[in-house]
Design a protein around this motif. Structure first.
Motif, mmCIF file in Angstrom:
data_model
loop_
_atom_site.group_PDB
_atom_site.id
_atom_site.type_symbol
_atom_site.label_atom_id
_atom_site.label_comp_id
_atom_site.label_asym_id
_atom_site.label_seq_id
_atom_site.Cartn_x
_atom_site.Cartn_y
_atom_site.Cartn_z
ATOM 1 N N LEU A 1 0.987 -1.439 0.206
ATOM 2 C CA LEU A 1 -0.106 0.154 -0.372
ATOM 3 C C LEU A 1 0.820 1.349 -0.003
ATOM 4 N N ILE A 2 2.409 0.676 0.643
ATOM 5 C CA ILE A 2 2.724 2.370 0.899
ATOM 6 C C ILE A 2 3.541 2.321 -0.719
ATOM 7 N N GLY A 3 3.918 1.264 -1.250
ATOM 8 C CA GLY A 3 4.301 1.231 -2.621
ATOM 9 C C GLY A 3 3.070 1.608 -3.841
ATOM 10 N N ALA A 4 2.031 1.903 -3.678
ATOM 11 C CA ALA A 4 1.199 3.315 -4.155
ATOM 12 C C ALA A 4 1.913 4.347 -4.261
ATOM 13 N N SER A 5 2.900 4.839 -3.253
ATOM 14 C CA SER A 5 2.860 6.492 -3.620
ATOM 15 C C SER A 5 3.842 6.594 -4.743
ATOM 16 N N GLN A 6 3.814 5.865 -5.390
ATOM 17 C CA GLN A 6 4.941 5.252 -6.581
ATOM 18 C C GLN A 6 4.400 6.020 -7.523
ATOM 19 N N LEU A 7 2.929 6.105 -8.039
ATOM 20 C CA LEU A 7 2.336 6.340 -8.812
ATOM 21 C C LEU A 7 2.333 8.195 -8.866
ATOM 22 N N GLY A 8 2.077 8.746 -7.527
ATOM 23 C CA GLY A 8 1.606 10.196 -7.354
ATOM 24 C C GLY A 8 3.539 10.746 -7.351
ATOM 25 N N PHE A 9 4.417 9.745 -7.487
ATOM 26 C CA PHE A 9 6.080 10.872 -7.655
ATOM 27 C C PHE A 9 6.093 10.733 -9.390
ATOM 28 N N ASN A 10 5.451 9.502 -9.583
ATOM 29 C CA ASN A 10 5.251 8.897 -11.030
ATOM 30 C C ASN A 10 5.281 10.715 -12.279
ATOM 31 N N ALA A 11 3.892 10.985 -11.428
ATOM 32 C CA ALA A 11 3.014 11.657 -12.354
ATOM 33 C C ALA A 11 4.454 12.828 -12.332
ATOM 34 N N LEU A 12 4.260 13.252 -10.778
ATOM 35 C CA LEU A 12 4.905 14.697 -10.588
ATOM 36 C C LEU A 12 6.231 14.020 -11.813
ATOM 37 N N PHE A 13 7.291 13.711 -11.966
ATOM 38 C CA PHE A 13 8.641 13.797 -12.585
ATOM 39 C C PHE A 13 7.633 13.233 -13.745
ATOM 40 N N SER A 14 7.035 12.394 -14.613
ATOM 41 C CA SER A 14 6.286 12.725 -15.802
ATOM 42 C C SER A 14 6.424 14.166 -16.331
ATOM 43 N N TYR A 15 5.578 15.212 -15.459
ATOM 44 C CA TYR A 15 5.012 16.339 -15.492
ATOM 45 C C TYR A 15 6.489 17.365 -16.078
ATOM 46 N N PHE A 16 7.167 16.937 -15.566
ATOM 47 C CA PHE A 16 8.570 17.524 -15.464
ATOM 48 C C PHE A 16 9.938 16.900 -16.976
#
Length: 386
Positions: free
Chosen positions: A150-165
């Motif tokens: 469940l904690i690992g699900a946070s990587q989607l939020g990080f990925n969206a941020l990095f993908s944006y930039f």
């Protein structure tokens, strides 16, 4: 009158040739204007997507479960647990024997970068992967599978941020909703204070596992975005071989980096005793490590393929699809308990996943509509000319 003989040759002599062109597989593969070409290409794309998705879901779930079993049954080496996450690269070696597809676009061929630059890309991503795998290992060591995933699900939020930039990913209301829900689902677990957790690790170790898993999630998300950037800016080859090369070489580098750590730390001296003390026996010890290596290699190939076919963010979303699989398997086979907080976090995470997939569905419909419109427009001049 001098042009008359050319008409029969193009009609009578060309009739069989035209029929052969329509039926010929070579013509189907080479003629982009043929409807069969688009149909075959679409089917091929979906088959590849299904295979890559299966690799991600099965590899991730089985790999996490075997990693937890390693620690539950007496395994204690973080270096060995990290090593097997990358050491499955030999199973990809046979794919190097497949012939490289010819590049028909001279523009792409001219822009290919040197071997030195590619080597630097593979080495950098490989070292990054080794460090990230170590963080995941520490997190899995001190956290239950349910909390870890469940904690690992946070990587989607990080990925969206990095993908944006890094990758030009656009944010829509559905994607933002997905990211918020996934972030909340992970944040809830910070407040978990279940007695079952304290049985397996002290509060300090639980916090260490939580921090390492969050850091690993952010690191892996960044690595996915960098991989997509490498495909877009450096590799620029639309072939399966490019996927295999990326997966293989970065895992080779990561494996050797972890081996250096294994021998430098002196952990290798304890492996023989660890094997002897493994509860199910030495054979089970070896099978556990081999199974873990194969599982994570399948996961890596699947993720790389999804990055290549769609995007790093989509690859991450598919890995989140396996979110409920590992906890359910842990409840069944490892007898872990699903707490109420875990249940709420899982529902929020799945809601976030569905929200993102709905956005992807809308994007797919929009793309098909645009292609249909462009095809209709391109056919108008041809009709008028004839």
């Amino acid at each position: 009158m001098g042009e008359a003989p050319e008409l029969p040759s193009s009609i009578t002599g060309g009739a069989d040739e035209k029929a052969e062109q329509v039926i010929s597989p070579e013509n189907i593969n080479q003629n982009p204007q043929n409807p069969s070409f688009h149909c075959l290409k679409q089917y091929k794309w979906w088959i590849q997507m299904a295979i890559f998705t299966l690799f991600v879901l099965a590899g991730q779930s089985v790999g996490i479960l075997l990693g937890r079993l390693y620690y539950n049954n007496g395994g204690n080496s973080n270096w060995m647990a990290t090593f097997v996450q990358c050491a499955g690269f030999p199973m990809v070696l046979p794919f190097l024997c497949t012939p490289k597809s010819k590049i028909s676009n001279p523009e792409i061929k001219r822009k290919n970068h040197s071997t030195l630059i590619l080597a630097l890309v593979y080495i950098s991503l490989g070292i990054f992967l080794a460090a990230d795998c170590m963080l995941y290992t520490i997190g899995l060591k001190y956290l239950p599978v349910t909390t870890y995933t469940l904690i690992g699900a946070s990587q989607l939020g990080f990925n969206a941020l990095f993908s944006y930039f890094l990758n030009g990913q656009k944010f829509t209301p559905s994607i933002l909703n997905s990211l918020v829900l996934l972030t909340i689902s992970s944040t809830l677990l910070v407040f978990q204070n279940d007695s079952d957790d304290s049985k397996k690790a002290s509060r300090a170790k639980y916090v260490l596992g939580f921090v390492c898993t969050i850091a690993a999630s952010a690191g892996y998300a960044l690595m996915l975005s960098l991989t997509q950037l490498a495909f877009q800016k450096i590799i620029k080859r639309e072939t399966m071989r490019a996927i295999i090369d990326m997966s293989l070489y970065q895992n080779i580098v990561a494996t050797f980096a972890i081996l250096i750590g294994l021998f430098a730390s002196g952990d290798w001296k304890k492996l023989n005793a660890e094997m002897g003390n493994f509860k199910p026996g030495k054979v089970a010890y070896v099978m556990n490590l081999v199974g873990t290596a194969v599982s994570w290699q399948a996961f890596t190939v699947g993720c790389t393929g999804l990055i290549f076919k769609v995007s790093s963010l989509f690859s991450n979303v598919i890995s989140m699809l396996g979110l409920p699989i590992a906890p359910v398997l842990a409840v069944i086979f490892l007898h872990e308990k699903m707490t109420g907080l875990n249940g709420v976090a899982m529902v929020l995470a799945m809601w976030g996943f569905v929200s993102y997939m709905y956005q992807h569905y809308l994007d797919d419909l929009k793309t098909k509509a645009e292609k249909k419109h462009s095809n209709d427009v391109s056919e108008v001049p041809l009709t008028e000319t004839s």
